[in-house]
Design a protein around this motif. Structure first.
Motif, PDB file in Angstrom:
ATOM      1  N   ILE A 158      -3.109  -4.498  -6.864  1.00 21.57           N
ATOM      2  CA  ILE A 158      -1.757  -4.459  -7.417  1.00 21.57           C
ATOM      3  C   ILE A 158      -1.337  -3.025  -7.723  1.00 21.57           C
ATOM      4  CG2 ILE A 158      -0.390  -5.069  -9.462  1.00 21.57           C
ATOM      5  CD1 ILE A 158      -0.693  -7.329  -7.460  1.00 21.57           C
ATOM      6  N   MET A 159      -2.288  -2.193  -8.124  1.00 23.97           N
ATOM      7  CA  MET A 159      -1.972  -0.807  -8.445  1.00 23.97           C
ATOM      8  C   MET A 159      -1.431  -0.039  -7.241  1.00 23.97           C
ATOM      9  SD  MET A 159      -2.179   0.161 -11.555  1.00 23.97           S
ATOM     10  CE  MET A 159      -2.191   1.919 -11.265  1.00 23.97           C
ATOM     11  N   ARG A 205      13.106   4.527  -3.960  1.00 26.90           N
ATOM     12  CA  ARG A 205      13.597   3.801  -2.798  1.00 26.90           C
ATOM     13  C   ARG A 205      12.886   2.457  -2.728  1.00 26.90           C
ATOM     14  NH1 ARG A 205      13.189   7.372   2.431  1.00 26.90           N
ATOM     15  NH2 ARG A 205      14.244   5.519   3.221  1.00 26.90           N
ATOM     16  N   GLY A 206      13.651   1.382  -2.665  1.00 28.47           N
ATOM     17  CA  GLY A 206      13.055   0.055  -2.582  1.00 28.47           C
ATOM     18  C   GLY A 206      12.489  -0.395  -3.922  1.00 28.47           C
ATOM     19  N   ARG A 207      11.751  -1.505  -3.879  1.00 27.71           N
ATOM     20  CA  ARG A 207      11.198  -2.063  -5.106  1.00 27.71           C
ATOM     21  C   ARG A 207       9.851  -1.439  -5.391  1.00 27.71           C
ATOM     22  NH1 ARG A 207      12.463  -8.225  -5.594  1.00 27.71           N
ATOM     23  NH2 ARG A 207      10.223  -8.306  -5.706  1.00 27.71           N
ATOM     24  N   ASP A 223       7.400 -12.540  -8.978  1.00 27.09           N
ATOM     25  CA  ASP A 223       7.254 -12.194  -7.566  1.00 27.09           C
ATOM     26  C   ASP A 223       5.827 -12.421  -7.088  1.00 27.09           C
ATOM     27  OD1 ASP A 223       9.937 -11.194  -6.981  1.00 27.09           O
ATOM     28  OD2 ASP A 223       9.438  -9.580  -8.376  1.00 27.09           O
ATOM     29  N   VAL A 224       4.876 -12.085  -7.938  1.00 24.66           N
ATOM     30  CA  VAL A 224       3.455 -12.206  -7.596  1.00 24.66           C
ATOM     31  C   VAL A 224       2.719 -12.728  -8.825  1.00 24.66           C
ATOM     32  CG1 VAL A 224       1.349 -10.982  -6.927  1.00 24.66           C
ATOM     33  CG2 VAL A 224       3.526 -10.353  -5.884  1.00 24.66           C
ATOM     34  N   GLU A 244       6.417 -13.123   0.125  1.00 25.94           N
ATOM     35  CA  GLU A 244       5.802 -12.757   1.403  1.00 25.94           C
ATOM     36  C   GLU A 244       5.886 -11.256   1.672  1.00 25.94           C
ATOM     37  OE1 GLU A 244       5.807 -14.444   5.967  1.00 25.94           O
ATOM     38  OE2 GLU A 244       7.680 -14.466   4.839  1.00 25.94           O
ATOM     39  N   ALA A 245       7.028 -10.637   1.379  1.00 28.26           N
ATOM     40  CA  ALA A 245       7.190  -9.213   1.651  1.00 28.26           C
ATOM     41  C   ALA A 245       6.260  -8.375   0.779  1.00 28.26           C
ATOM     42  CB  ALA A 245       8.646  -8.807   1.414  1.00 28.26           C
ATOM     43  N   VAL A 246       6.088  -8.781  -0.475  1.00 31.76           N
ATOM     44  CA  VAL A 246       5.216  -8.023  -1.375  1.00 31.76           C
ATOM     45  C   VAL A 246       3.756  -8.174  -0.955  1.00 31.76           C
ATOM     46  CG1 VAL A 246       4.466  -7.731  -3.766  1.00 31.76           C
ATOM     47  CG2 VAL A 246       6.856  -8.284  -3.272  1.00 31.76           C
ATOM     48  N   ILE A 247       3.346  -9.391  -0.623  1.00 33.72           N
ATOM     49  CA  ILE A 247       1.958  -9.617  -0.192  1.00 33.72           C
ATOM     50  C   ILE A 247       1.666  -8.870   1.100  1.00 33.72           C
ATOM     51  CG2 ILE A 247       0.284 -11.353   0.518  1.00 33.72           C
ATOM     52  CD1 ILE A 247       0.913 -11.398  -2.455  1.00 33.72           C
ATOM     53  N   ASP A 248       2.631  -8.831   2.026  1.00 35.61           N
ATOM     54  CA  ASP A 248       2.440  -8.068   3.266  1.00 35.61           C
ATOM     55  C   ASP A 248       2.242  -6.590   2.959  1.00 35.61           C
ATOM     56  OD1 ASP A 248       2.599 -10.293   4.823  1.00 35.61           O
ATOM     57  OD2 ASP A 248       4.704 -10.019   5.396  1.00 35.61           O
TER      58      ASP A 248
END
Length: 505
Positions: free
Chosen positions: A166-167, A266-268, A324-325, A346-350
């Motif tokens: 996660i880090m 930029r982004g999450r 989200d997770v 799905e996007a975070v896990i990828d």
């Protein structure tokens, strides 16, 4: 007279099949005795063939028997490979010595193909198994809702391995944020009675675990009581905002005390890591929600809701609440081995799978297969803990009366009686934000069989012998009484208690 060749062949196959099952001393002794009686009646030629088969079988199974029977290994040795079967009569599910609740046989069988032969080399086996886990959880999350977000899953070696993964979400220029109200020990199961449990050391806190296993910046924010946990100011990054600095004064990720990176993210890349609070969903301000990844950590919890009987947080409930997770620690409540599940968007896990660390923290394929199988079993409504927790008081009363009558027949037992004290899960009650976990949520109605021993018997010594039996029976001791709680004991396990108690006496 010589036996026909086909008769000898049938005998050879039959004895060979039995020999393959030799994994413990009792089975080996029984096989030898039966085979000896058989070969005494055979002609010399057939007898020699059978003797050869037995010798070969004994040599092939000797390593297994040596490990199984070795008292050195499981009595204080450095390595233990002996499977210890356990019956938990303490009334406390998360007893430090063991829960007594095993994994379903189907789940254990799922690992066997990956422990031998070429099955473990199936292409993308781990990815396929993780997809099965995600699909089962996604279906449950989508029940009763028109929205069905696609989920992905990762199985890691431990919850620490998951936190290390996660880090990596923060990345360069990002930051992992932890509410100060989550500054409680990460392990939430007690190691003894609540009155004697001690506070965990500082490195067991969630924020310290993240700093230990990660290389990015970790900041704490908000008040300790959690009253301002979801204040919009905590999620809006402004130039010169001092409250976002690490609270312990250490340098994290190149930041200086009281300062942080002012460059736009930029982004999450902003990551919120928090412990679950009962009944609380995602409350990140709507205007900032797209810039944050909300990660909920469940050190001890269930995959699916276990109903009213066991009031513990579940992975599915947290995902439904907007996380989200979710990082879930494995164990008896999760119905998995001691590993960890990371399930979410799905996007975070990828993104996590693309990091080099992913290949280092992945669980072995055999354990992943067990996890996938037990998730499927639980999704169908068969949870080992849930089944035991849902047993009615009438059923427990009937079983307790029968067990009391059975055990009252031993000479060492002066008398027996049945009591109605409560059993428990064994969780520490903590306070996160303003949500208070009630002690009542940790208890379940139960029945106990109390054995009053003869004055010549030491109850503590008897309890130790019960626990150290080949099938260990855990119980409580009060004065000269042995107390066996039936809440976490299945009917199959109860049928073995008479023999175990008899050997202890």
């Amino acid at each position: 007279m010589a036996l026909p060749p086909w008769t000898v062949e049938l005998l050879r196959r039959g004895v060979a099949d039995l020999a393959r099952q030799v994994t413990d001393n009792d089975t080996a002794a029984s096989l030898k005795e039966q085979a000896s009686k058989l070969v005494e009646e055979l002609p010399k030629t057939a007898r020699e063939k059978v003797d050869t088969i037995l010798r070969q079988a004994e040599e092939s199974t000797r390593p297994i028997k040596d490990v199984w029977q070795s008292g050195v290994l499981w009595r204080g040795g450095t390595i233990s490979l002996t499977p210890a079967r356990l019956i938990n009569g303490t009334g406390r599910l998360l007893d430090p010595r063991g829960s007594g609740v095993g994994l379903p046989a189907e789940a254990l069988a799922a690992a066997i193909p990956h422990l031998s032969g070429d099955a473990s080399h199936i292409e993308n086996a781990d990815a396929r198994l993780c997809d099965e886990i995600a699909a089962a959880i996604s279906r449950r999350c989508g029940e009763g809702s028109a929205e069905n977000n696609k989920l992905s899953a990762i199985v890691t070696n431990s919850i620490d391995a998951s936190l290390a993964l996660i880090m990596k979400l923060g990345g360069r220029g990002g930051c992992v944020s932890v509410p100060r109200c989550c500054a409680v020990p990460l392990v939430t199961s007690t190691q003894g009675p609540a009155s004697t449990s001690t506070q965990a050391v500082g490195d067991e806190l969630l924020v310290d675990r993240l700093r230990r296993y990660g290389t990015g910046a970790v900041r704490e924010f908000g008040r300790v009581d959690g009253s301002d946990r979801w204040d919009e100011n905590h999620f809006t990054r402004r130039r010169g905002q001092h409250r976002d600095a690490p609270s312990n004064g250490r340098h994290q990720g190149g930041q200086r005390d009281g300062q942080h990176d002012d460059k736009p993210v930029r982004g999450r890349q902003n990551v919120l890591v928090r412990l679950a609070a009962s009944g609380e969903g995602n409350r990140i301000p709507t205007a900032e929600r797209a810039n944050w990844i909300d990660v909920v950590v469940l050190p001890i919890g269930a995959i699916f809701s276990t109903g009213d009987e066991v009031s513990v947080d579940s992975l599915v409930d947290q995902l439904r609440g907007g996380a989200d997770v979710v990082v879930l620690g494995g164990g008896v409540l999760a119905g998995t081995p001691e590993l960890s599940l990371v399930v979410g968007n799905e996007a975070v896990i990828d993104q996590l799978r693309q990091t080099p660390r992913h290949s280092l923290v992945m669980a072995p394929t055999a354990l992943t297969a067990i996890a996938a199988s037990t998730v499927a079993i639980q999704a169908s409504g068969r949870s080992p803990v849930g089944q035991l927790a849902s047993v009615s008081e009438e059923n427990l009363q009937d079983r307790a009366m029968r067990l009391a009558t059975q055990l009252g027949g031993f000479d060492a037992v002066q008398s027996t009686r049945v009591t109605q004290d409560s059993a428990s899960i064994g969780l520490v009650t903590t306070q996160l934000t303003t949500t208070t976990t009630s002690d009542a949520a940790d208890v379940l109605p139960s029945r106990q069989v109390v054995l009053t021993l003869d004055a010549s018997k030491d109850a503590d010594a008897v309890a130790r012998r019960l626990a150290e039996s080949s099938i260990g029976l855990l119980c409580r001791v009060q004065g000269n009484e042995i107390i066996i709680d039936l809440r976490w004991i299945s009917p199959e396990q109860q049928s073995q208690i008479g023999e175990i108690v008899g050997r202890a006496f």
